[in-house]
Design an enzyme around this catalytic site. Structure first.
Site, PDB file in Angstrom:
ATOM      1  N   CYS A  31       0.896  -1.196  -0.121  1.00  8.46           N
ATOM      2  CA  CYS A  31      -0.011   0.103   0.030  1.00  8.46           C
ATOM      3  C   CYS A  31       0.850   1.294  -0.087  1.00  8.46           C
ATOM      4  CB  CYS A  31      -1.022  -0.076   0.991  1.00  8.46           C
ATOM      5  SG  CYS A  31      -1.987   1.435   1.433  1.00  8.46           S
ATOM      6  N   CYS A  51      -0.491   4.173   2.128  1.00 10.68           N
ATOM      7  CA  CYS A  51      -0.044   3.901   3.606  1.00 10.68           C
ATOM      8  C   CYS A  51       1.164   4.139   4.054  1.00 10.68           C
ATOM      9  CB  CYS A  51      -0.652   2.513   4.069  1.00 10.68           C
ATOM     10  SG  CYS A  51      -1.856   1.749   3.358  1.00 10.68           S
ATOM     11  N   ASP A  52       2.227   3.495   3.359  1.00  9.28           N
ATOM     12  CA  ASP A  52       3.400   3.668   3.521  1.00  9.28           C
ATOM     13  C   ASP A  52       4.498   4.367   2.690  1.00  9.28           C
ATOM     14  OD1 ASP A  52       2.785   1.782   5.614  1.00  9.28           O
ATOM     15  OD2 ASP A  52       3.053   0.034   4.177  1.00  9.28           O
TER      16      ASP A  52
END
Ligand code: NDP
Length: 332
Positions: free
Chosen positions: A155, A158-159
């Protein structure tokens, strides 16, 4: 990471359980990611006495991320597991019955819906909220598994932030891969997009975007052999197909490795009854969480292949609880 085993309709344990004692539930929620817990909070506050079965991966996909920095209300970020624990607490505070267990088969041909938990317990539900999420596909190589959460991610939203000014690689050739690579190029100093074919599967418009990104390099006809690193990602070994049948190995130094080869919605056990698209995502009536079955609602990533964010999952979880509440009122 799958929440459910695929249903074998012919040997469905629902049939065996039909004669046994069952539990009657007004609002049953399957799946315990942001969608499931938000549905539970709203359903509990509406007095529906929801029961939630957490599935194989309690807390859902967020428990595999480290820091969540884009969920509104956490100015300093929060870890995925911590956030899910807080959502669980909040759901329980209003009376949600949170249980261990995984739905292994269903009979949704009529209400109350029949759901078998862990192949042995039958529950009957007046309304069912499917919040079983989607599971990111991984390549399946040993180093990828070992470095998950330590430089290997599925992701970028997300990261990606953690790779500001660093070098990353994205594997995949579809819209997700191109989107993730494009997003990462805005943060990282260099992005390699690893594509196994000599062409991309992504839409033309998406591909067009790639040509305008100077720090992005597409490596066609490359496959990932190994991700290097002990406690975090330091490089990748790729196999490159030449013009002949010969293959050569190339190594790149990288700091992060993003897998973007698709997701699988966890919808298998509902498929005999619920309409899905070609990729298995449950189809809901636009603007609602209603499925083709009355009293059955779907929220979160099991019905959303576009946004796939914790906040959008939570939003549709709220909608599902409100839809279930209204549905139950209409039955009186
Ligand atoms: P896709 O199934 O479309 O693409 C998966 C990609 O990963 C393909 O290029 C495939 O290669 C590659 N791949 C699969 N397995 C491997 C492997 N083991 N090793 C290397 N490469 C592999 O998945 P997406 O998630 O990209 O998209 C899913 C759906 O969501 C699509 O319908 C897409 O259009 C949609 N979507 C739409 C977006 C938007 O509109 N903004 C954004 C993201 C997704 P190959 O081509 O060789 O099979």
């Amino acid at each position: 990471m799958d929440f459910f085993k695929p249903l074998n309709v012919e040997s469905s344990s629902v049939q065996k359980e039909l004669t046994g004692e069952s539990e009657k539930i007004e609002c049953l929620i399957l799946g315990s990611g942001p969608a499931g817990y938000t549905a539970a909070i709203y359903a509990a506050r509406a007095g529906l006495k929801p029961v939630i079965y957490q599935g194989l991966e309690p807390g859902g996909q967020l428990t595999t991320t480290t820091e969540v920095e884009n969920f509104p209300g956490y100015p300093h970020g929060i870890t995925g597991p911590e956030m899910m624990e807080q959502l669980k607490e909040q759901a329980e505070r209003f009376g949600t019955d949170v249980r261990w267990g995984m739905a292994t088969s269903t009979d949704l041909s009529q209400r109350p819906f029949k759901v078998v938990i862990d192949e042995e317990k039958l529950v009957e539900a007046e309304t069912l909220i499917i919040a079983t999420g989607a599971t990111a596909k991984y390549l399946g190589i040993e180093s990828e598994q070992r470095l998950k959460g330590a430089g290997v991610s599925a992701c970028a939203t997300c990261d990606g932030f953690f790779y500001r000014g660093k070098v990353v690689a994205v594997v995949g050739g579809g819209d997700t891969a191109v989107e993730e690579a494009t997003y990462l190029a805005g943060l990282a100093s260099k992005v390699y997009l690893i594509v196994r074919k000599p062409f991309l599967r992504a839409s033309k418009a998406m591909q067009e975007r790639l040509t305008r990104i100077p720090n992005l390099e597409v490596l066609y006809e490359h496959t990932t052999k190994e991700i290097l690193g002990e406690s975090n990602v330091t490089g990748i070994v790729l196999t490159k197909k030449g013009g002949t049948a010969e293959e050569t190995e190339v190594t790149y130094d990288i700091d992060g490795f993003f897998v973007a080869i698709g997701h699988s919605p966890n919808s298998e056990i509902f498929k005999p009854w619920v309409t899905t698209d070609d990729n298995g995502y449950i189809i809901t009536t636009p603007g609602t969480t209603k499925t083709n079955v009355a009293g059955l609602f779907a929220c979160g990533d099991v019905q959303d292949h576009v946004y796939r964010q914790a906040i959008t999952a939570a939003g549709t979880g709220c909608m599902a609880a409100l839809d279930a509440e209204r549905f139950l009122k209409e039955q009186i």
